[in-house]
Structures are given as C-alpha cells and as structure tokens.
Design a protein around this motif. Sequence first.
Motif, PDB file in Angstrom:
ATOM      1  N   MET A  11       0.840  -1.183   0.000  1.00 20.52           N
ATOM      2  CA  MET A  11       0.000   0.000   0.000  1.00 20.52           C
ATOM      3  C   MET A  11       0.880   1.240   0.000  1.00 20.52           C
ATOM      4  SD  MET A  11      -3.253   0.447   0.140  1.00 20.52           S
ATOM      5  CE  MET A  11      -4.531   1.522   0.570  1.00 20.52           C
ATOM      6  N   ILE A  12       0.511   2.210  -0.759  1.00 20.75           N
ATOM      7  CA  ILE A  12       1.275   3.458  -0.857  1.00 20.75           C
ATOM      8  C   ILE A  12       0.570   4.519  -0.013  1.00 20.75           C
ATOM      9  CG2 ILE A  12       1.994   5.295  -2.414  1.00 20.75           C
ATOM     10  CD1 ILE A  12       2.346   3.221  -4.571  1.00 20.75           C
ATOM     11  N   SER A  13       1.318   5.155   0.885  1.00 18.74           N
ATOM     12  CA  SER A  13       0.725   6.199   1.719  1.00 18.74           C
ATOM     13  C   SER A  13       0.353   7.407   0.865  1.00 18.74           C
ATOM     14  CB  SER A  13       1.704   6.621   2.824  1.00 18.74           C
ATOM     15  OG  SER A  13       2.753   7.390   2.277  1.00 18.74           O
ATOM     16  N   SER A  14      -0.533   8.231   1.398  1.00 19.68           N
ATOM     17  CA  SER A  14      -0.961   9.407   0.642  1.00 19.68           C
ATOM     18  C   SER A  14       0.206  10.375   0.429  1.00 19.68           C
ATOM     19  CB  SER A  14      -2.119  10.108   1.341  1.00 19.68           C
ATOM     20  OG  SER A  14      -1.744  10.510   2.643  1.00 19.68           O
ATOM     21  N   GLY A  15       1.097  10.506   1.417  1.00 25.47           N
ATOM     22  CA  GLY A  15       2.263  11.378   1.263  1.00 25.47           C
ATOM     23  C   GLY A  15       3.204  10.883   0.183  1.00 25.47           C
ATOM     24  N   THR A  16       3.430   9.583   0.152  1.00 28.77           N
ATOM     25  CA  THR A  16       4.292   8.995  -0.875  1.00 28.77           C
ATOM     26  C   THR A  16       3.680   9.194  -2.256  1.00 28.77           C
ATOM     27  OG1 THR A  16       5.142   7.361   0.689  1.00 28.77           O
ATOM     28  CG2 THR A  16       5.395   6.862  -1.654  1.00 28.77           C
ATOM     29  N   LYS A  17       2.364   9.027  -2.339  1.00 26.95           N
ATOM     30  CA  LYS A  17       1.669   9.224  -3.609  1.00 26.95           C
ATOM     31  C   LYS A  17       1.810  10.677  -4.076  1.00 26.95           C
ATOM     32  CE  LYS A  17      -2.990   8.961  -4.314  1.00 26.95           C
ATOM     33  NZ  LYS A  17      -4.327   8.300  -4.389  1.00 26.95           N
ATOM     34  N   LEU A  18       1.700  11.619  -3.151  1.00 24.78           N
ATOM     35  CA  LEU A  18       1.852  13.029  -3.524  1.00 24.78           C
ATOM     36  C   LEU A  18       3.263  13.340  -4.015  1.00 24.78           C
ATOM     37  CD1 LEU A  18      -0.211  14.721  -0.671  1.00 24.78           C
ATOM     38  CD2 LEU A  18      -0.829  14.542  -3.100  1.00 24.78           C
ATOM     39  N   LEU A  29       5.226  11.162  -5.531  1.00 27.32           N
ATOM     40  CA  LEU A  29       5.270  10.576  -6.878  1.00 27.32           C
ATOM     41  C   LEU A  29       4.569  11.477  -7.895  1.00 27.32           C
ATOM     42  CD1 LEU A  29       4.573   6.833  -6.015  1.00 27.32           C
ATOM     43  CD2 LEU A  29       6.661   7.745  -7.060  1.00 27.32           C
ATOM     44  N   TYR A  30       3.425  12.040  -7.521  1.00 29.40           N
ATOM     45  CA  TYR A  30       2.699  12.930  -8.421  1.00 29.40           C
ATOM     46  C   TYR A  30       3.502  14.200  -8.707  1.00 29.40           C
ATOM     47  CZ  TYR A  30      -1.649  10.219  -8.185  1.00 29.40           C
ATOM     48  OH  TYR A  30      -2.609   9.247  -8.303  1.00 29.40           O
ATOM     49  N   GLN A  31       4.161  14.746  -7.688  1.00 29.78           N
ATOM     50  CA  GLN A  31       4.981  15.939  -7.928  1.00 29.78           C
ATOM     51  C   GLN A  31       6.138  15.606  -8.864  1.00 29.78           C
ATOM     52  OE1 GLN A  31       6.482  18.116  -4.507  1.00 29.78           O
ATOM     53  NE2 GLN A  31       7.697  19.447  -5.808  1.00 29.78           N
ATOM     54  N   LEU A  32       6.751  14.456  -8.670  1.00 27.93           N
ATOM     55  CA  LEU A  32       7.823  14.030  -9.565  1.00 27.93           C
ATOM     56  C   LEU A  32       7.312  13.906 -11.000  1.00 27.93           C
ATOM     57  CD1 LEU A  32       9.505  11.412  -7.265  1.00 27.93           C
ATOM     58  CD2 LEU A  32      10.763  13.160  -8.523  1.00 27.93           C
ATOM     59  N   TYR A  33       6.152  13.331 -11.159  1.00 25.39           N
ATOM     60  CA  TYR A  33       5.565  13.130 -12.483  1.00 25.39           C
ATOM     61  C   TYR A  33       5.259  14.471 -13.154  1.00 25.39           C
ATOM     62  CZ  TYR A  33       2.446  11.089 -16.017  1.00 25.39           C
ATOM     63  OH  TYR A  33       1.861  10.695 -17.192  1.00 25.39           O
ATOM     64  N   GLU A  34       4.687  15.389 -12.390  1.00 27.54           N
ATOM     65  CA  GLU A  34       4.286  16.682 -12.951  1.00 27.54           C
ATOM     66  C   GLU A  34       5.476  17.613 -13.193  1.00 27.54           C
ATOM     67  OE1 GLU A  34       1.398  18.030 -10.126  1.00 27.54           O
ATOM     68  OE2 GLU A  34       0.022  16.401 -10.635  1.00 27.54           O
ATOM     69  N   ASP A  35       6.421  17.651 -12.244  1.00 30.58           N
ATOM     70  CA  ASP A  35       7.538  18.592 -12.331  1.00 30.58           C
ATOM     71  C   ASP A  35       8.757  18.004 -13.049  1.00 30.58           C
ATOM     72  OD1 ASP A  35       5.866  20.183 -10.862  1.00 30.58           O
ATOM     73  OD2 ASP A  35       7.063  20.144  -9.031  1.00 30.58           O
ATOM     74  N   GLY A  36       8.844  16.684 -13.128  1.00 27.72           N
ATOM     75  CA  GLY A  36       9.974  16.044 -13.786  1.00 27.72           C
ATOM     76  C   GLY A  36      11.128  15.718 -12.850  1.00 27.72           C
ATOM     77  N   TYR A  37      11.179  16.377 -11.716  1.00 24.86           N
ATOM     78  CA  TYR A  37      12.223  16.126 -10.722  1.00 24.86           C
ATOM     79  C   TYR A  37      11.768  16.711  -9.392  1.00 24.86           C
ATOM     80  CZ  TYR A  37      13.398  21.049 -10.972  1.00 24.86           C
ATOM     81  OH  TYR A  37      13.333  22.413 -10.912  1.00 24.86           O
ATOM     82  N   ILE A  38      12.514  16.389  -8.348  1.00 28.48           N
ATOM     83  CA  ILE A  38      12.214  16.933  -7.022  1.00 28.48           C
ATOM     84  C   ILE A  38      13.517  17.069  -6.239  1.00 28.48           C
ATOM     85  CG2 ILE A  38      11.843  14.745  -5.809  1.00 28.48           C
ATOM     86  CD1 ILE A  38       9.339  15.978  -4.548  1.00 28.48           C
ATOM     87  N   THR A  39      13.606  18.102  -5.448  1.00 28.30           N
ATOM     88  CA  THR A  39      14.728  18.295  -4.523  1.00 28.30           C
ATOM     89  C   THR A  39      14.147  18.524  -3.135  1.00 28.30           C
ATOM     90  OG1 THR A  39      14.810  20.704  -4.706  1.00 28.30           O
ATOM     91  CG2 THR A  39      16.086  19.437  -6.341  1.00 28.30           C
TER      92      THR A  39
END
Length: 92
Positions: free
Chosen positions: A1-8, A10-20
């Motif tokens: 199961m993926i937590s809601s924070g982890t999902k968010l 992943l979604y930010q990575l998908y939308e922005d292309g990267y994360i720091t």
Amino acid sequence: MISSGTKLVLYQLYEDGYITTKSQRVWASSISFYLTVRKLEAHGLVESSMLNSREKVWKLTEKGHKVVKVLKKIDELNEELGRLIYGEAQDT
C-alpha cells in the motif's frame, strides 16, 4: 500500500519532472521527505543524482512512471465510482 504522502511525492515528480529537498511541497520535515525518497529508491521508482555540489535531485525511473500512471487510473476509477454511488465526485 502506498501512503498518501508517498503518492503526492510521486505525483509531484511526475508533474515537475524532478524533485529536490527544497522544491518538494509534501512534507514539512526534510526527514520525512528523505525517508520517502529512500523507500522509493529501494523499490526502483526513483533515482538520484547531484544537482550541484550540495543538493540532490530525484527523478522517476521508467518503473516509477508506470506506477504513477496506474495510480492516476485508480484515482480516476475511484472518482467514477463515487459519482456512480453518490452522484458526485468524492475526494480520494
């Protein structure tokens, strides 16, 4: 199961292309963020590289992109199910 924070994350990575650490908008605590990306790395969903001498950047792997697409489909199905049951969109 993926937590809601982890999902968010992943979604930010998908939308922005990267994360720091600085660009992430999910966790108030950098420790929580690091624990999340460490877990995602362990499962092969993200990979990291150095943005500069002091900052890491994480990006989705091919597997990570596939997982996010499945999560988005699940969200769409949950919304559709909510409309069928309750007659309106429900928060998931």
